[in-house]
Design a protein around this motif. Sequence first.
Motif, mmCIF file in Angstrom:
data_model
loop_
_atom_site.group_PDB
_atom_site.id
_atom_site.type_symbol
_atom_site.label_atom_id
_atom_site.label_comp_id
_atom_site.label_asym_id
_atom_site.label_seq_id
_atom_site.Cartn_x
_atom_site.Cartn_y
_atom_site.Cartn_z
ATOM 1 N N ASP A 73 0.719 -1.260 -0.011
ATOM 2 C CA ASP A 73 0.001 -0.004 -0.048
ATOM 3 C C ASP A 73 0.984 1.187 -0.001
ATOM 4 O O ASP A 73 1.751 1.474 0.771
ATOM 5 C CB ASP A 73 -0.702 0.007 1.068
ATOM 6 N N PRO A 74 0.829 1.928 -1.111
ATOM 7 C CA PRO A 74 1.569 3.344 -1.195
ATOM 8 C C PRO A 74 1.067 4.481 0.061
ATOM 9 O O PRO A 74 1.963 5.132 0.230
ATOM 10 C CB PRO A 74 1.390 3.777 -2.421
ATOM 11 N N GLY A 75 0.073 4.410 0.595
ATOM 12 C CA GLY A 75 -0.407 5.268 1.663
ATOM 13 C C GLY A 75 -0.634 6.702 1.074
ATOM 14 O O GLY A 75 -0.681 6.960 -0.201
ATOM 15 N N GLY A 76 -0.775 7.520 1.909
ATOM 16 C CA GLY A 76 -1.164 8.924 1.683
ATOM 17 C C GLY A 76 0.153 9.506 1.104
ATOM 18 O O GLY A 76 1.336 9.085 1.721
ATOM 19 N N ARG A 77 -0.167 10.902 0.396
ATOM 20 C CA ARG A 77 1.057 11.632 -0.129
ATOM 21 C C ARG A 77 0.602 12.948 0.137
ATOM 22 O O ARG A 77 -0.570 13.668 0.218
ATOM 23 C CB ARG A 77 0.978 11.543 -1.505
ATOM 24 N N ALA A 78 1.703 13.794 1.048
ATOM 25 C CA ALA A 78 1.512 15.063 1.455
ATOM 26 C C ALA A 78 1.255 16.050 0.085
ATOM 27 O O ALA A 78 2.118 15.973 -0.937
ATOM 28 C CB ALA A 78 2.454 15.465 2.138
ATOM 29 N N ASP A 79 0.304 17.172 -0.053
ATOM 30 C CA ASP A 79 0.166 17.933 -1.078
ATOM 31 C C ASP A 79 1.201 18.781 -1.020
ATOM 32 O O ASP A 79 1.753 19.224 0.097
ATOM 33 C CB ASP A 79 -1.102 18.620 -0.937
#
Length: 131
Positions: A77-83
């Motif tokens: 799972d690559p998970g969340g990415r910060a804007d």
Amino acid sequence: MPGIRRTRAVLTAAVLAAVLSAATGCAGQQRQAPAEQDAAAAPAPTGEHRVRLVSHCGIDVISFDGRNWRATAPAPDPGGRADKSTGVTTYDGHTSGTIRYLDADRIQFTSADPALTIEFRPTDRPVQPCD
């Protein structure tokens, strides 16, 4: 008064029909499997095709162009990415990118954010929803 009753009856019937149609329409659909979402459309075997893979359980088996494909090296799972502009991390369980054919039996998924490149080969393994 008869006109009002008839109007209410017609409206009630229309609402009931819409509710039943929506309920039975969803009942016949299969649950979305991991890494399948927009990738199941049947594109031509040339060029790049934009897709959003369901990735919250990792990326392993996907459905694309009417076939099931298995990653040669499954990705977690690559998970969340910060804007980059706000620093706010968001994640909706999908990873956007492109798929292109490398040859008749190999496709490649590429994502810029997060940076991923995953090669897939055809498989008889079914696409399964997350456990």
